[in-house]
Design a protein around this motif. Structure first.
Motif, short mmCIF file in Angstrom:
data_model
loop_
_atom_site.label_atom_id
_atom_site.label_comp_id
_atom_site.label_asym_id
_atom_site.label_seq_id
_atom_site.Cartn_x
_atom_site.Cartn_y
_atom_site.Cartn_z
N GLU A 27 13.78 14.42 -8.49
CA GLU A 27 14.65 13.88 -7.57
C GLU A 27 15.06 12.48 -7.75
OE1 GLU A 27 16.61 15.75 -5.13
OE2 GLU A 27 15.87 17.26 -6.22
N GLN A 28 14.06 11.74 -8.13
CA GLN A 28 14.21 10.45 -8.42
C GLN A 28 15.06 10.15 -9.70
OE1 GLN A 28 11.40 11.80 -7.61
NE2 GLN A 28 10.01 10.40 -6.47
N ALA A 29 14.78 11.25 -10.76
CA ALA A 29 15.39 10.97 -12.02
C ALA A 29 16.94 11.26 -11.94
CB ALA A 29 14.76 12.10 -12.89
N LYS A 30 17.35 12.23 -10.96
CA LYS A 30 18.57 12.66 -10.48
C LYS A 30 19.51 11.10 -10.01
CE LYS A 30 18.43 17.42 -9.30
NZ LYS A 30 18.62 18.27 -8.13
N GLN A 31 18.75 10.32 -9.39
CA GLN A 31 19.36 9.18 -8.98
C GLN A 31 19.54 8.34 -10.07
OE1 GLN A 31 16.87 7.68 -5.84
NE2 GLN A 31 17.20 9.86 -4.60
N ALA A 32 18.95 8.40 -10.95
CA ALA A 32 18.99 7.63 -12.29
C ALA A 32 19.65 8.08 -13.26
CB ALA A 32 17.46 7.42 -12.93
N GLY A 33 20.35 9.22 -13.17
CA GLY A 33 21.44 9.86 -14.02
C GLY A 33 21.18 11.03 -14.78
N PHE A 34 19.82 11.57 -14.51
CA PHE A 34 19.46 12.68 -15.64
C PHE A 34 19.60 14.03 -15.09
CE2 PHE A 34 16.29 9.23 -16.58
CZ PHE A 34 16.12 9.41 -17.77
N CYS A 35 20.01 14.59 -15.70
CA CYS A 35 20.55 15.75 -15.29
C CYS A 35 19.51 17.27 -15.66
CB CYS A 35 21.82 16.54 -16.09
SG CYS A 35 21.80 16.44 -17.90
N ASN A 59 5.89 -1.50 -5.01
CA ASN A 59 5.86 -0.32 -4.36
C ASN A 59 6.07 0.77 -5.38
OD1 ASN A 59 8.83 0.80 -4.39
ND2 ASN A 59 9.10 -1.06 -2.87
N GLU A 60 5.65 2.05 -5.15
CA GLU A 60 5.80 3.25 -6.17
C GLU A 60 7.43 3.18 -6.60
OE1 GLU A 60 3.33 6.47 -4.87
OE2 GLU A 60 1.60 5.43 -5.91
N ALA A 61 8.12 3.64 -5.47
CA ALA A 61 9.52 3.77 -5.69
C ALA A 61 10.15 2.92 -6.69
CB ALA A 61 10.18 4.08 -4.46
N GLY A 62 10.00 1.79 -6.50
CA GLY A 62 10.45 0.57 -7.63
C GLY A 62 9.99 0.74 -8.90
N ARG A 63 8.47 1.17 -9.16
CA ARG A 63 7.96 0.97 -10.25
C ARG A 63 8.60 2.37 -10.97
NH1 ARG A 63 3.18 -2.13 -11.03
NH2 ARG A 63 2.13 -0.25 -11.93
N LEU A 64 8.74 3.32 -10.26
CA LEU A 64 9.22 4.60 -10.88
C LEU A 64 10.67 4.50 -11.30
CD1 LEU A 64 8.93 7.73 -11.61
CD2 LEU A 64 9.52 8.21 -9.29
N SER A 65 11.43 3.87 -10.43
CA SER A 65 12.79 3.42 -10.89
C SER A 65 12.84 2.71 -12.21
CB SER A 65 13.35 2.55 -9.58
OG SER A 65 14.79 2.48 -10.13
N VAL A 66 12.04 1.77 -12.25
CA VAL A 66 12.20 1.07 -13.60
C VAL A 66 11.64 1.71 -14.87
CG1 VAL A 66 10.76 -0.73 -14.81
CG2 VAL A 66 11.54 -1.26 -12.55
N LEU A 67 10.63 2.73 -14.61
CA LEU A 67 10.33 3.66 -15.62
C LEU A 67 11.58 4.75 -16.12
CD1 LEU A 67 7.97 4.98 -17.43
CD2 LEU A 67 7.64 6.38 -15.34
N LEU A 68 12.00 5.20 -15.07
CA LEU A 68 13.21 5.98 -15.35
C LEU A 68 14.65 5.47 -15.97
CD1 LEU A 68 12.80 8.22 -12.26
CD2 LEU A 68 12.15 9.06 -14.40
#
Length: 126
Positions: A27-35, A59-68
């Protein structure tokens, strides 16, 4: 696999997600542009996403966003292929500004039903 080969053991992606070996971040990956569906290993989560003790400003959401986002940039730069190596700078302790470089890689391969999926791992994991 040959016609007479017998499968002794199989461990599916769905089982790995249910067991916590993989964490589904699709779900987070979709927001980062992954299909494609994306999962990270528990090791990647611990190193790159989980917030270090005492670092309440993270926060985890921010750290995950950076990774993706780093994965997305590395994949575009790579221009194709099944493996993308990249690195992420992450806060590993509660000292503000103390960043560490964590090397990771992503594989795009077949999921449980032969659909394309992406898995992000540490170099020691496969």
């Amino acid at each position: 696999m040959k016609k007479d080969d017998v499968v002794i053991f199989s461990y599916t992606r769905a089982q790995a997600i249910a067991d916590g070996v993989l964490i589904d971040v699709s779900e987070q990956a979709k927001q980062a542009g992954f299909c494609y569906p994306v999962a990270v290993t528990a090791g990647v989560w611990a190193e790159c996403v989980a917030v270090p003790e005492g670092a309440a400003w993270l926060n985890e959401a921010g750290r995950l966003s950076v990774l993706l986002n780093m994965l997305r940039v590395a994949a575009r730069k790579r221009g194709g292929g099944e493996r993308v190596d990249f690195a992420v700078r992450v806060q590993k302790d509660n000292r503000a500004g103390a960043l560490s470089l964590v090397r990771v890689y992503a594989l795009c391969g077949p999921g449980d039903d032969a659909e394309p999926v992406v898995t992000v791992m540490l170099p020691s994991e496969d």
